[in-house]
Design a protein around this motif. Structure first.
Motif, mmCIF file in Angstrom:
data_model
loop_
_atom_site.group_PDB
_atom_site.id
_atom_site.type_symbol
_atom_site.label_atom_id
_atom_site.label_comp_id
_atom_site.label_asym_id
_atom_site.label_seq_id
_atom_site.Cartn_x
_atom_site.Cartn_y
_atom_site.Cartn_z
ATOM 1 N N MET A 1 34.534 44.608 26.421
ATOM 2 C CA MET A 1 35.556 44.957 27.399
ATOM 3 C C MET A 1 36.949 44.998 26.796
ATOM 4 O O MET A 1 37.869 45.565 27.375
ATOM 5 C CB MET A 1 35.531 43.970 28.564
ATOM 6 N N SER B 1 38.133 57.102 37.261
ATOM 7 C CA SER B 1 38.904 55.866 37.122
ATOM 8 C C SER B 1 39.511 55.415 38.433
ATOM 9 O O SER B 1 39.574 54.227 38.728
ATOM 10 C CB SER B 1 39.990 56.044 36.067
ATOM 11 N N PRO C 1 36.937 47.943 41.717
ATOM 12 C CA PRO C 1 37.117 46.895 40.708
ATOM 13 C C PRO C 1 36.085 45.785 40.873
ATOM 14 O O PRO C 1 35.746 45.389 41.992
ATOM 15 C CB PRO C 1 38.532 46.385 40.978
ATOM 16 N N SER C 2 35.588 45.290 39.769
ATOM 17 C CA SER C 2 34.612 44.207 39.786
ATOM 18 C C SER C 2 35.326 42.883 39.977
ATOM 19 O O SER C 2 36.558 42.799 39.928
ATOM 20 C CB SER C 2 33.840 44.188 38.463
ATOM 21 N N THR D 1 35.334 40.522 37.875
ATOM 22 C CA THR D 1 36.001 40.277 36.604
ATOM 23 C C THR D 1 37.347 40.991 36.553
ATOM 24 O O THR D 1 38.360 40.409 36.160
ATOM 25 C CB THR D 1 35.118 40.754 35.434
ATOM 26 N N ASP D 2 37.373 42.245 36.970
ATOM 27 C CA ASP D 2 38.612 43.018 36.977
ATOM 28 C C ASP D 2 39.659 42.357 37.873
ATOM 29 O O ASP D 2 40.831 42.242 37.507
ATOM 30 C CB ASP D 2 38.365 44.443 37.475
ATOM 31 N N LYS D 3 39.220 41.930 39.046
ATOM 32 C CA LYS D 3 40.155 41.345 40.018
ATOM 33 C C LYS D 3 40.807 40.076 39.473
ATOM 34 O O LYS D 3 42.006 39.856 39.628
ATOM 35 C CB LYS D 3 39.420 41.027 41.317
ATOM 36 N N LYS E 1 40.981 39.186 36.260
ATOM 37 C CA LYS E 1 41.807 39.513 35.092
ATOM 38 C C LYS E 1 43.179 39.996 35.538
ATOM 39 O O LYS E 1 44.194 39.709 34.893
ATOM 40 C CB LYS E 1 41.124 40.593 34.244
ATOM 41 N N GLN E 2 43.215 40.710 36.650
ATOM 42 C CA GLN E 2 44.477 41.218 37.178
ATOM 43 C C GLN E 2 45.266 40.124 37.894
ATOM 44 O O GLN E 2 46.483 40.216 38.040
ATOM 45 C CB GLN E 2 44.208 42.385 38.137
ATOM 46 N N ASP F 1 34.555 36.444 44.460
ATOM 47 C CA ASP F 1 34.896 36.780 43.072
ATOM 48 C C ASP F 1 34.572 35.680 42.076
ATOM 49 O O ASP F 1 34.003 35.937 41.007
ATOM 50 C CB ASP F 1 36.378 37.135 42.966
#
Length: 284
Positions: free
Chosen positions: A26, A37, A42-43, A45-47, A49-50, A145
């Motif tokens: 990643m 895109s 969003p996964s 993980t994405d959430k 990370k953000q 999450d």
């Protein structure tokens, strides 16, 4: 090794993400296409990370609600033994959903709820900017999450097909926890603490005379408990970490007056039952 407790927040979950990210590549630059895109959901993980986790609550703060949650586990095991004796290990979501809803205790009396509301009011007086930040993050990510991210971390170590099955099973448990808690809440109609006392959450803009949102039982508590039971069966050596995060989520709901204690214990009991059910029907 107690992975999460060995690293001070806010870096614990970030470190967890980094491990997963390295494993699946990643961290490499990803091509961006106009067609996909913007549409990709969003996964977990994405959430996270953000929105990295802030410093969370100290162990001493979450200990009391953690003990109450542990007590529900004992009750749930005894209750589920009755279900299993009658139904065995066959999946019957419809029958179990109806049965589990019936196991949620009757809501507290008006006097009991008033006493619990006063506890929330006293806790509100101790709020800090850091505490509000922690509670807001836990409220946002504590439903799904966090638990999905924990599973993602473990999925990197198992065969792909097994990982897909476990992902589906956790998703089913979380969905059932929300479904039943919402059904019971709509039936019992217990106003959330900040509805009874709008000064506890002025940003909610509760109108005078409002009846809801309803808070008994806590959906956050139900989903957290179901996830912890399931994840602990997959990775017993990390059960303490999962329990710790569960206690963080539960305490945050009291801290920001989303629930009173009886909401939390009822939701935890429900989630424990769902976790037991998911493990039984999947043979784990």
């Amino acid at each position: 090794m107690n992975v999460l407790r060995g690293i001070k927040w806010p870096y614990a979950l970030i470190a967890l993400l980094a491990v997963a990210a390295v494993a699946v590549g990643m961290l490499r630059p990803q091509p961006v296409t106009a067609n996909t895109s913007s549409k990709k959901k969003p996964s977990a993980t994405d959430k996270i990370k953000q929105s990295p986790p802030p410093a969370l609550f100290a162990d001493a703060e979450i200990a009391a609600i953690g003990k109450k949650a542990d007590a529900q586990r004992i009750k749930a095991d005894a209750l589920f033994a009755q279900w299993k004796k009658m139904h065995g290990t066959t999946r019957d979501d419809k029958a179990f959903t109806a049965w589990a809803a019936q196991q949620v205790p009757a809501p507290p009396t008006a006097a009991q709820r008033t006493a619990e509301l006063q506890q929330d009011q006293q806790l509100a007086k101790t709020r800090t900017a850091a505490g509000k930040k922690a509670a807001t993050w836990l409220e946002l990510h504590g439903k799904k999450d966090i638990w999905k991210l924990y599973l993602h971390d473990q999925r990197e170590l198992v065969p792909a097909q097994q990982g897909k099955v476990e992902k589906a099973e956790l998703k089913a448990a979380l969905k059932m926890a929300k479904t039943i808690s919402d059904q019971v809440a709509a039936k019992d109609k217990q106003p959330a603490p900040y509805v009874l006392d709008p000064t506890l959450r002025p940003e909610k803009h509760i109108k005078p005379g409002a009846k809801g949102p309803y808070s008994y039982p806590s959906s956050h508590a139900a989903r957290a408990a179901a996830a912890v039971i399931y994840l602990s069966a997959l990775s017993p050596h990390r059960a303490e970490d999962y329990r710790w995060m569960q206690d963080e989520v539960l305490y945050s709901r009291l801290y920001m007056a989303g629930h009173v204690t009886s909401d939390i214990t009822a939701g935890t009991l429900l989630g424990d039952l769902i976790g037991d059910y998911e493990l039984t029907i999947t043979g784990r």
